[in-house]
Scaffold this motif. Structure first.
Motif, PDB file in Angstrom:
ATOM      1  N   GLN A 179      -8.161  49.304  24.313  1.00 23.75           N
ATOM      2  CA  GLN A 179      -9.199  48.814  23.415  1.00 23.75           C
ATOM      3  C   GLN A 179      -9.338  47.277  23.539  1.00 23.75           C
ATOM      4  OE1 GLN A 179      -8.154  50.191  19.495  1.00 23.75           O
ATOM      5  NE2 GLN A 179      -8.654  52.350  19.919  1.00 23.75           N
ATOM      6  N   GLU A 180      -8.171  46.578  23.607  1.00 21.99           N
ATOM      7  CA  GLU A 180      -8.207  45.118  23.726  1.00 21.99           C
ATOM      8  C   GLU A 180      -8.824  44.693  25.055  1.00 21.99           C
ATOM      9  OE1 GLU A 180      -5.218  41.226  23.666  1.00 21.99           O
ATOM     10  OE2 GLU A 180      -4.417  43.252  23.279  1.00 21.99           O
ATOM     11  N   ALA A 181      -8.464  45.399  26.106  1.00 17.39           N
ATOM     12  CA  ALA A 181      -8.995  45.072  27.443  1.00 17.39           C
ATOM     13  C   ALA A 181     -10.493  45.317  27.471  1.00 17.39           C
ATOM     14  CB  ALA A 181      -8.296  45.903  28.507  1.00 17.39           C
ATOM     15  N   LYS A 182     -10.953  46.416  26.790  1.00 14.15           N
ATOM     16  CA  LYS A 182     -12.382  46.704  26.781  1.00 14.15           C
ATOM     17  C   LYS A 182     -13.160  45.624  26.053  1.00 14.15           C
ATOM     18  CE  LYS A 182     -15.683  50.370  25.623  1.00 14.15           C
ATOM     19  NZ  LYS A 182     -16.326  50.254  26.927  1.00 14.15           N
ATOM     20  N   LYS A 183     -12.563  45.108  24.952  1.00 13.05           N
ATOM     21  CA  LYS A 183     -13.212  44.031  24.219  1.00 13.05           C
ATOM     22  C   LYS A 183     -13.315  42.766  25.096  1.00 13.05           C
ATOM     23  CE  LYS A 183     -12.803  41.187  20.053  1.00 13.05           C
ATOM     24  NZ  LYS A 183     -12.775  39.935  20.790  1.00 13.05           N
ATOM     25  N   LEU A 184     -12.217  42.436  25.766  1.00 15.48           N
ATOM     26  CA  LEU A 184     -12.215  41.267  26.660  1.00 15.48           C
ATOM     27  C   LEU A 184     -13.257  41.436  27.762  1.00 15.48           C
ATOM     28  CD1 LEU A 184      -8.357  40.639  27.026  1.00 15.48           C
ATOM     29  CD2 LEU A 184     -10.013  39.106  25.913  1.00 15.48           C
ATOM     30  N   PHE A 185     -13.430  42.669  28.199  1.00 17.59           N
ATOM     31  CA  PHE A 185     -14.353  42.954  29.294  1.00 17.59           C
ATOM     32  C   PHE A 185     -15.799  42.916  28.814  1.00 17.59           C
ATOM     33  CE2 PHE A 185     -16.731  45.441  32.305  1.00 17.59           C
ATOM     34  CZ  PHE A 185     -16.133  45.219  33.532  1.00 17.59           C
ATOM     35  N   ASP A 186     -16.113  43.626  27.734  1.00 14.52           N
ATOM     36  CA  ASP A 186     -17.499  43.809  27.311  1.00 14.52           C
ATOM     37  C   ASP A 186     -18.034  42.622  26.507  1.00 14.52           C
ATOM     38  OD1 ASP A 186     -17.543  46.272  28.514  1.00 14.52           O
ATOM     39  OD2 ASP A 186     -16.944  47.353  26.686  1.00 14.52           O
ATOM     40  N   GLU A 187     -17.181  42.048  25.659  1.00 14.61           N
ATOM     41  CA  GLU A 187     -17.678  41.028  24.757  1.00 14.61           C
ATOM     42  C   GLU A 187     -17.345  39.599  25.224  1.00 14.61           C
ATOM     43  OE1 GLU A 187     -16.267  41.856  20.829  1.00 14.61           O
ATOM     44  OE2 GLU A 187     -16.874  43.972  20.890  1.00 14.61           O
ATOM     45  N   ASP A 188     -16.112  39.422  25.639  1.00 12.00           N
ATOM     46  CA  ASP A 188     -15.689  38.059  26.010  1.00 12.00           C
ATOM     47  C   ASP A 188     -15.904  37.742  27.485  1.00 12.00           C
ATOM     48  OD1 ASP A 188     -14.830  37.815  23.396  1.00 12.00           O
ATOM     49  OD2 ASP A 188     -12.758  38.381  23.871  1.00 12.00           O
ATOM     50  N   HIS A 189     -16.109  38.775  28.294  1.00 14.37           N
ATOM     51  CA  HIS A 189     -16.306  38.612  29.752  1.00 14.37           C
ATOM     52  C   HIS A 189     -15.103  37.919  30.408  1.00 14.37           C
ATOM     53  CE1 HIS A 189     -20.189  39.669  28.264  1.00 14.37           C
ATOM     54  NE2 HIS A 189     -20.517  38.434  27.843  1.00 14.37           N
ATOM     55  N   GLU A 190     -13.904  38.126  29.838  1.00 15.66           N
ATOM     56  CA  GLU A 190     -12.664  37.575  30.401  1.00 15.66           C
ATOM     57  C   GLU A 190     -12.020  38.672  31.242  1.00 15.66           C
ATOM     58  OE1 GLU A 190     -11.616  34.587  30.285  1.00 15.66           O
ATOM     59  OE2 GLU A 190     -12.851  33.695  28.719  1.00 15.66           O
TER      60      GLU A 190
END
Length: 583
Positions: free
Chosen positions: A528-539
């Protein structure tokens, strides 16, 4: 018992007395032997023929100090024969007689006294004999010196008379010296004949020194006089006639006053004769060498001009062609630089250098033209013109080397421009390619730091294009920009690869982790954390690190296996900086 002891003591006394008596007899015998030896020594002294030697010396008719010395020796001889020998005989006879007595201490003292008398008498005999022989030898030497010097002065007199022409103004002084020597010789002869050898020795020493000095003068003066009266005058006459001939043939000698220098030499020749008249050959030799050096210098001055004429004549056309060629080259260079200046910035003072070379050529040509005028007007000094020609050839070679260097530095500007434009086109193509790669992934967004760096590189490429569209291009600055952009573009390419690799790998790992989410709560949270970094933060790199860390806990080695499979599909090796970033 008492009688036995008495007997033993008496026997001991007798034995001791015998020993003492035997010792006395032995010492007396020793004394007599020494007396005999002293008597033999005295006999050997008597045998020395001092009387004959005294008689021989007495026949020398000595006077002065020599006579006084001889009289002292006669007294010593009388003391030896009339006193010492008699005392020795008397004392030895007494000593021999006393040697039968028992006063050993007195006997020893008398022996020492007689021994000293014999020794002193021996020394006195030797001294008298040596001094008598010395008086005979000095008389012999002085009489031989009289004969030798008399012959030597006769020879010197003959030399001065027979070769007086070879001594010039020195002859009077030499004859005066010889006369003084002969006067001193007469004094020496008289002292020798009268037997005053002490004073004769003093006169002989000075006489030998003065004679040697006169012989040195007679040896040294003729060659010096010959140079001054024959060699140098002939050379001076030759120099005068040579200068006159060369002057008639239009030879010149620059600032050198040849006639004045010749006259100076002639004056020195005349002046140096006075040194010979004063019998100063050492001074005359120094001046003669100075005269010879000056004459050689004058010959060299004339020969230098003679030697310079031919090469000067031969070099005239060659130097003219060399100057003309260099001037044409410089005109062509100036024209080329003017043409290139319209399109390019010349950053290395090429135009200034060409103008300086043009000024140098103008100066060289000016000197050459003046030399030609002087040669035509028969006013040139050939050695000076030759020196100009040699320097001109050297300067012209350096000028042509500088011209070639300048031309070479600007010759490739057009090729450099074409190459720079081709490189600019490749940069632009590379930027579009990198942009399409990122767009083709349809990512939810691009990290801001990547976008910032991308726009920096894009602006550099656009600025390069602007600079190359200017009417006048600074190729040196363009080259610097190309190097900077190439470095930055390589870095952007690496960042693009990192971005794409991180995004694709993070997606693969999140999909792979779905199989474990129901059974592993920590991995589900990481997903879930990785998906947030990927989709929202683009990190994307952080997203990859987050999911990879938890997935390796659940299935050790899974990340490495998936990563290797990814790069194998891409057909390239994993970048080393990726390894480092994952550590």
């Amino acid at each position: 018992m008492g009688s036995i002891m008495v007997t033993v003591v008496l026997v001991g006394i007798v034995i001791l007395a015998i020993i003492v008596y035997v010792g006395i007899l032995a010492y007396q015998q020793r004394i007599r032997r020494q007396v005999t030896a002293l008597a033999d020594k005295k006999a050997s002294l008597v045998a020395i023929p001092l009387a004959d030697e005294v008689k021989l010396v007495s026949q020398l008719s000595l006077t002065g100090q020599s006579l006084t010395q001889f009289e002292e020796l006669q007294n010593d001889y009388a003391d030896i024969t009339q006193d010492r020998f008699k005392r020795i005989d008397a004392q030895l006879a007494q000593l021999k007689n006393d040697s039968r007595g028992l006063n050993l201490i007195q006997l020893r003292r008398d022996l020492a006294k007689d021994t000293l008398l014999v020794s002193q008498t021996d020394e006195l005999v030797q001294t008298v004999q040596t001094k008598l022989a010395a008086l005979q030898e000095v008389d012999k030497q002085h009489r031989q010196a009289v004969r030798d010097l008399e012959q030597k002065y006769q020879d010197l007199r003959k030399t001065l008379l027979a070769k007086n022409f070879a001594f010039g103004p020195s002859i009077d002084g030499l004859e005066e010296r010889l006369g003084q020597l002969e006067d001193n010789f007469d004094t020496f002869t008289q002292l020798t004949q009268t037997g005053d050898h002490e004073r004769a020795s003093d006169v002989l020493g000075q006489l030998k020194a003065d004679t040697a000095s006169l012989e040195d003068l007679i040896k040294a003066i003729p060659p010096l006089y010959k140079d001054l009266t024959a060699v140098y005058p002939d050379q001076i006459s030759e120099l005068k006639s040579g200068y006159e001939q060369l002057s008639n043939e239009a030879y010149h000698f620059g600032d050198a006053d040849i006639p004045g220098l010749i006259q100076k030499v002639a004056d020195q020749v005349n002046g140096n004769l006075a040194a010979l008249a004063d019998l100063r050959p050492d001074d005359a030799k120094v001046i003669n060498q100075r005269i010879a050096d000056q004459i050689d210098h004058l010959y060299d001055l004339m020969q230098t001009e003679i030697d310079a004429k031919k090469p000067v004549d031969e070099n005239l056309d060659n130097v003219a062609r060399f100057i003309a060629h260099a001037q044409n080259q410089n005109q062509s260079l100036m024209a080329e630089l003017d043409r290139l200046k319209q399109n390019y910035t010349l950053d290395h003072q090429e135009l200034e250098t060409a103008r300086e070379l043009s000024e140098q050529l103008r100066n060289i040509d000016g000197i050459y033209q003046r030399d030609v005028q002087n040669l035509t007007g028969q006013a040139a000094t050939y050695s000076i013109v030759l020196a100009h020609q040699q320097q001109q050839e050297k300067d012209l070679k350096q000028i042509e080397e500088q011209q070639a260097k300048v031309l070479k530095s600007v010759a490739g500007l057009a090729d450099e421009e074409r190459q720079a434009r081709e490189t600019l086109r490749q940069f632009d193509f590379k930027l579009h390619s990198l942009r399409r790669q990122v767009e083709n992934l349809n990512l939810p967004g691009v990290p801001q730091n990547y976008l910032d760096y991308f726009f920096v590189v894009r602006n550099e490429v656009e600025q390069l294009a602007t600079d190359m569209d200017q009417p006048q291009i600074d190729m040196e600055q363009i080259t610097k920009q190309l190097l900077i952009i190439q470095t930055d573009l390589d870095s952007l390419s690496e960042r693009t690869d990192d971005l794409l690799d991180s995004a694709e790998l993070s997606e693969e790992l999140m999909q792979y982790a779905n199989r474990y989410q129901a059974s592993h709560e920590d991995l589900a949270k990481a997903s879930q954390e990785a998906k947030k970094l990927f989709d929202e933060d683009h990190e994307y790199a952080k997203a990859l690190e987050t999911i990879a860390t938890e997935l390796d806990k659940v299935e050790p080695g899974s990340y490495k296996r998936l990563e290797d499979a990814y790069y194998q599909r891409k057909g390239r090796e994993k970048p080393k900086h990726d390894d480092e970033s994952q550590k």
